[in-house]
Scaffold this motif. Structure first.
Motif, PDB file in Angstrom:
ATOM      1  N   UNK A 132       5.383   3.713  11.069  1.00  0.00           N
ATOM      2  CA  UNK A 132       5.322   2.265  11.219  1.00  0.00           C
ATOM      3  C   UNK A 132       6.530   1.577  10.611  1.00  0.00           C
ATOM      4  N   UNK A 133       6.818   1.870   9.350  1.00  0.00           N
ATOM      5  CA  UNK A 133       7.831   1.109   8.617  1.00  0.00           C
ATOM      6  C   UNK A 133       9.259   1.592   8.862  1.00  0.00           C
ATOM      7  N   UNK A 134       9.436   2.874   9.075  1.00  0.00           N
ATOM      8  CA  UNK A 134      10.792   3.404   9.226  1.00  0.00           C
ATOM      9  C   UNK A 134      11.203   3.553  10.688  1.00  0.00           C
ATOM     10  N   UNK A 190      10.365 -10.559   2.409  1.00  0.00           N
ATOM     11  CA  UNK A 190      10.680  -9.245   2.978  1.00  0.00           C
ATOM     12  C   UNK A 190      11.800  -8.559   2.207  1.00  0.00           C
ATOM     13  N   UNK A 191      12.772  -9.325   1.759  1.00  0.00           N
ATOM     14  CA  UNK A 191      13.864  -8.746   0.974  1.00  0.00           C
ATOM     15  C   UNK A 191      13.335  -8.139  -0.324  1.00  0.00           C
ATOM     16  N   UNK A 192      12.396  -8.842  -0.952  1.00  0.00           N
ATOM     17  CA  UNK A 192      11.840  -8.367  -2.220  1.00  0.00           C
ATOM     18  C   UNK A 192      11.087  -7.052  -2.034  1.00  0.00           C
ATOM     19  N   UNK A 193      10.204  -7.011  -1.043  1.00  0.00           N
ATOM     20  CA  UNK A 193       9.406  -5.802  -0.856  1.00  0.00           C
ATOM     21  C   UNK A 193      10.280  -4.651  -0.364  1.00  0.00           C
ATOM     22  N   UNK A 194      11.282  -4.954   0.454  1.00  0.00           N
ATOM     23  CA  UNK A 194      12.179  -3.907   0.949  1.00  0.00           C
ATOM     24  C   UNK A 194      12.989  -3.299  -0.188  1.00  0.00           C
ATOM     25  N   UNK A 252       0.840  -1.204   0.000  1.00  0.00           N
ATOM     26  CA  UNK A 252       0.000   0.000   0.000  1.00  0.00           C
ATOM     27  C   UNK A 252       0.874   1.254   0.000  1.00  0.00           C
ATOM     28  N   UNK A 253       1.957   1.218   0.764  1.00  0.00           N
ATOM     29  CA  UNK A 253       2.917   2.316   0.800  1.00  0.00           C
ATOM     30  C   UNK A 253       3.546   2.511  -0.580  1.00  0.00           C
ATOM     31  N   UNK A 255      11.743   4.686  -0.311  1.00  0.00           N
ATOM     32  CA  UNK A 255      10.988   4.370   0.903  1.00  0.00           C
ATOM     33  C   UNK A 255      11.781   3.384   1.749  1.00  0.00           C
ATOM     34  N   UNK A 256      11.786   3.597   3.050  1.00  0.00           N
ATOM     35  CA  UNK A 256      12.540   2.745   3.963  1.00  0.00           C
ATOM     36  C   UNK A 256      11.607   1.824   4.725  1.00  0.00           C
TER      37      UNK A 256
END
Length: 219
Positions: free
Chosen positions: A133-135, A84-88, A24-25, A96-97
């Protein structure tokens, strides 16, 4: 019924998303880039609607989000690594972090209430919530944390605190969730233009530009 004033704006894009959803981000960032390229940008009204990927999350639990994700998927944190590696990596390409080592599982109902109450600050607030949330590893189901996030985008602390202490916008969130079920939304982000054209997922900028172009055409 579309419940916000769209006078003079004949392209209405409603987006179902959740604050703890990395796609979504990413999708919001790509959509905004497409909107910035769209020649009829001033005709577009964007409404960010509520969706909860993990509504059962206890408020204030503070569990590591990777542990919560692994439990929901019936897998291990190590097995989540590739996902997680892929989306990161995808997020990083957009600047985006995603810091999954710090992110804490949160119930997003109050965050969605706050988004409904944010008026013309809705998009800015959603960006701030994603970053928190994410950073930054903030607990976005902590009401004082939500007040701080709201203040960072220009909302009044006392007003937000009073709103969160009440049931303000709870019905609006539940209505969004009900509409998602009605539209058979099974994943987010989910974009609907003029209640006629839908696009699911964090699509490319070009796909979102095509959505906006199609929505701008006469019926």
């Amino acid at each position: 019924m579309i419940d916000q004033d769209v006078t003079g704006q004949d392209i209405v894009v409603e987006v179902w998303s959740d604050v703890l959803c990395p796609w979504c981000y990413i999708g919001k960032t790509r959509f905004q880039a497409a909107l910035d390229r769209f020649e009829n940008k001033d005709r577009v009204k964007v409404i960010w609607r509520s969706y909860q990927l993990a509504p059962e999350t206890p408020v204030g639990e503070g569990r590591a989000v990777v542990d919560a994700m692994a439990a929901r998927r019936g897998t291990t944190v190590d097995q989540l690594g590739e996902v997680l590696d892929h989306v990161t990596t995808t997020a990083a390409e957009l600047g985006l972090e995603l810091n999954y080592d710090a992110a804490l599982a949160s119930n997003t109902f109050d965050a969605h209430r706050l988004l409904h109450l944010a008026g013309d600050k809705q998009s800015d607030l959603l960006d701030a919530l994603f970053k928190a949330f994410f950073r930054d590893g903030k607990m976005i189901d902590d009401r004082e944390e939500l007040v701080r996030i709201a203040v960072s985008v220009g909302l009044d602390a006392d007003t937000v605190r009073d709103q969160l202490a009440s049931d303000a916008a709870a019905a609006a969130v539940r209505e969004d969730l009900a509409m998602a079920r009605q539209f058979q939304v099974s994943g987010v982000p989910f974009f609907v233009a003029n209640r006629a054209i839908a696009v699911s997922g964090a699509q490319t900028e070009d796909v979102f530009l095509q959505l906006l172009t199609a929505a701008s055409q006469p019926a």
